[in-house]
Each structure stands twice: as structure tokens, then as C-alpha cells.
Design an enzyme around this catalytic site. Structure first.
Site, PDB file in Angstrom:
ATOM      1  N   GLY A   1       0.812  -1.211   0.000  1.00  0.00           N
ATOM      2  CA  GLY A   1       0.000   0.000   0.000  1.00  0.00           C
ATOM      3  C   GLY A   1       0.846   1.262   0.000  1.00  0.00           C
TER       4      GLY A   1
ATOM      5  CB  THR B   1       1.409   3.594   4.943  1.00  0.00           C
ATOM      6  OG1 THR B   1       0.707   2.357   4.988  1.00  0.00           O
ATOM      7  CG2 THR B   1       0.425   4.745   5.058  1.00  0.00           C
TER       8      THR B   1
ATOM      9  CB  SER C   1       2.117  -7.865  -0.774  1.00  0.00           C
ATOM     10  OG  SER C   1       0.954  -7.748  -1.576  1.00  0.00           O
ATOM     11  NE  ARG C   2      -2.948 -13.393   3.847  1.00  0.00           N
ATOM     12  CZ  ARG C   2      -3.048 -12.697   4.970  1.00  0.00           C
ATOM     13  NH1 ARG C   2      -3.358 -11.409   4.909  1.00  0.00           N
ATOM     14  NH2 ARG C   2      -2.864 -13.267   6.143  1.00  0.00           N
ATOM     15  CE  LYS C   3      -4.385  -6.692  -6.250  1.00  0.00           C
ATOM     16  NZ  LYS C   3      -5.112  -5.388  -6.210  1.00  0.00           N
TER      17      LYS C   3
ATOM     18  CB  CYS D   1      -2.729  11.141   8.356  1.00  0.00           C
ATOM     19  SG  CYS D   1      -4.410  10.706   7.846  1.00  0.00           S
TER      20      CYS D   1
ATOM     21  CG  ASN E   1      -1.542  12.215   3.076  1.00  0.00           C
ATOM     22  OD1 ASN E   1      -1.086  12.995   2.235  1.00  0.00           O
ATOM     23  ND2 ASN E   1      -2.101  11.067   2.726  1.00  0.00           N
TER      24      ASN E   1
END
Length: 352
Positions: free
Chosen positions: A11, A13, A34-36, A151, A319
Site C-alpha cells: 500500500g 504507507t 503482500s498476499r496479493k 494522519c 499525510n
């Protein structure tokens, strides 16, 4: 050299953690999960990292995490709580970027995060350190469980903290207006985060009872030594990165401008990252998101309104950096004894 694993590295972050930690002289990133995207090169998902790492994503497992000395959890809210107890018991230091350990009251998770029952690990809630180094520095030294702040909570707290500490919040709840870019919705946002919907937008969302209120009130109450309540409304705006907050504080008696400077300088005068921006000259006389992007910098400022006995406060942050991954690395540095700005010396990018 600390071995680091990032759980949930695909992702925004997670990508920022990789970007910052790959330039950290005291860190070796040994796994990114990461699973994906298991088995894919990290740079296939984060193209800005091409040429800087040959790391591949691996399946997120406890065994993978335990190969590291330090684990950063960049998981959705409600997922980190499944990981933290096992990691903490194993002796691994944990820096959690979700909200799962930010709030000290176990019942607050029912109210603010709609959990079906109070937090299942109240003992760990008390052990977790709120990872805002300017306000929790001593607690962070040697910490093994750090809850990285949210954030919009970060910007809101830092702009109001000097007023809370020096008894200048008044009895009327401060009003905080926040504006945030599209990256705040994460890498897998909803339909309203698509370009066609997000372009040119300025719209409120969760105008009352936003979950970051819980953090803001918790931290300001701690500083003020009394219960503080806040009226907070965020807005989605047509930028990718950045948060800008404006606070309105109504008082019976307005402090002098010289006293305001004392409040802010006493808290932030030695900070490596917080800049007090209130200039009479120049092209940016108050904080501006445009001049903090890509960095861990926080710009705060204020103005006085004698007509209404109102203090207006401002804060601008990136952010994804100071609002998430940069603050996590800053807290990691303080906890582990590294220079506070190690891996975080990026000057804000401008123009952008």
C-alpha cells in the site's frame, strides 16, 4: 544494524516505509509482505523504487516477521491486533501504523471504530506508546510497542498542543477544519476516490464523529490536564498528498502575540522537523501544504483575532510521510537510539 520487516508493504504507507528505510544507514529491510503480490519484485508495485532494491514480496506470516528485529505493521484497522500479541511476546519491537493500539480506553474502540466488543488486549494498550516524538520522547526510548498516530490527528494535535499545555484552549471546544488529499484513502479506495469523482472536489466526509477525534481529544486532554473536547470535520480535496488543518480556539482573554510565540517556541524550538511559520514577508506567510510534500516536516502557525477573542492555528503535513510512515521512522529512531532524522533528511519538494 537493525533487521526490519514490513507487514503490508504494497500500500501507500508500506511503499513510503520502503522508500524511507532503504535510505536509513542503520536498517536492513529483510522482508516486505503482500498476499496479493507475493513473489513480485517490490518495484513492480512501487515503480519509484526501481533500481534501489531487488526485494520481492513474500507471504505475510509470523515466521517471516520473526526473522527481523523490528516489525512495521502497515495493515488496515482491525488487522494489527491479530499480529501484535504474538510479535510482542516474541521480543520483536513493533511499530503499528493502524489505530489498533492508539487509544488507551478499551471501550473507545466500540464507540469510534465500531468494534463489537472492547479491545481484547487492554494490558497491551497501556504498554503501547503513542508515537509522536515531540510529545512522548521519553516514553519512546527503548519502547517495544509503538502506536503510530493517525494522519489528521497528527496535524491537529501538533498545531493545538502548545495551547493545551499552556492553558489556552478555553471552555468552548476548539473547532478543527481538516483538508486531505486522495492518498489518504489508501491504494484501494472506493468509487468516490476515482479520478472522475475526485478531480476538482472539495467535499466533507464524516463531518461529525470522525474516528481521529478520539486521538485528538486523548492527547490534548493529557497535555491540558483536563478533559478536552474537539469539533472536527475533514474534507476531501483535489490534491494527492497533504493535510492542512485550521483550528479555531475561542477564549475569554486573548494572549499577547509574544506569549503565543513563547508557547510554540518552548515546545518546538529544538525540533528537527517542526517549523513555526508566521512571516510578514515572503510568498508563504503561513503554513502551506505545497512546501512540506515528500518530507517529515510539520509547518505550524497561528494568528490572533482580537475582535472575537479567537486564536486561529494552522498545520501542514505530508499525510504519507509525517502523517504515517515518516512519523513511524522518526519514532523508531528515538526508540532505537538512532539520530532522530536518520532516513528522514529529505528536503520538501517544490515546486510540485
Amino acid at each position: 544494524m537493525k533487521k526490519v520487516c514490513i507487514i503490508g508493504a504494497s500500500g501507500f504507507t508500506g511503499g513510503e516505509l520502503l522508500r524511507l528505510l532503504l535510505s536509513h544507514s542503520g536498517v536492513e529491510v529483510v522482508c516486505a509482505t503482500s498476499r496479493k503480490f507475493k513473489g513480485e519484485f517490490v518495484y513492480r508495485v512501487h515503480p519509484n523504487l526501481r533500481g534501489f532494491t531487488q526485494l520481492k514480496f513474500v507471504e505475510p506470516t509470523i515466521d517471516a516477521a520473526l526473522k527481523a528485529d523490528v516489525v512495521f505493521l502497515a495493515l488496515p484497522h482491525g488487522e494489527s491486533v491479530k499480529w501484535v500479541p504474538k510479535l510482542y511476546e516474541s521480543g520483536v519491537a513493533v511499530f503499528d501504523l493502524s489505530a489498533d493500539f492508539r487509544l488507551k480506553d478499551p471501550n473507545a474502540y466500540v464507540e469510534w471504530y465500531k468494534w463489537p466488543q472492547p479491545h481484547p488486549y487492554p494490558d497491551l494498550l497501556q504498554k503501547a506508546v503513542y508515537g509522536q516524538p515531540e510529545l512522548h520522547r521519553d516514553e519512546l526510548v527503548g519502547a517495544k510497542l509503538v502506536a503510530v498516530p493517525g494522519c489528521m490527528a497528527t496535524a491537529s494535535i501538533l498545531m493545538l498542543a502548545p495551547l493545551a499545555k499552556y492553558g489556552q484552549l478555553g471552555e468552548v471546544p476548539p473547532v478543527v477544519d481538516a483538508k486531505i488529499g486522495s492518498s489518504g484513502a489508501g491504494a484501494e479506495g472506493s468509487i468516490v476516490d476515482l479520478h472522475s469523482y475526485r478531480t476538482y472536489v472539495v467535499r466533507p466526509y464524516e463531518p461529525v464523529h470522525h474516528r481521529h477525534i478520539a486521538e485528538i481529544e486523548q492527547e490534548l486532554s493529557r497535555l491540558a490536564g483536563r478533559r478536552v473536547r474537539v469539533a472536527f470535520t475533514p474534507h476531501a480535496v483535489d490534491i494527492v498528498r497533504g493535510i492542512f488543518t485550521t483550528g479555531h480556539v475561542y477564549l475569554d482573554k486573548l494572549p499577547a502575540e509574544a506569549d503565543m510565540w513563547k508557547y510554540y517556541r518552548s515546545m518546538y524550538g529544538d525540533s528537527k522537523f517542526i517549523r513555526i511559520v508566521k512571516d510578514r514577508l515572503g510568498i508563504s506567510r503561513y503554513p502551506n501544504v505545497k512546501y512540506v510534500l515528500g518530507s517529515n516536516v510539520v509547518d505550524v502557525g497561528f494568528e490572533l483575532d482580537p475582535r472575537l477573542n479567537r486564536v486561529v492555528t494552522f498545520a501542514a503535513i505530508d499525510n504519507l510521510v509525517r502523517g504515517a510512515s515518516g512519523q513511524a521512522v522518526q519514532a523508531f529512531n528515538v526508540a532505537m537510539g538512532f539520530p532522530e532524522d536518520e532516513g528522514l533528511r529529505q528536503i520538501p519538494v517544490a515546486p510540485i
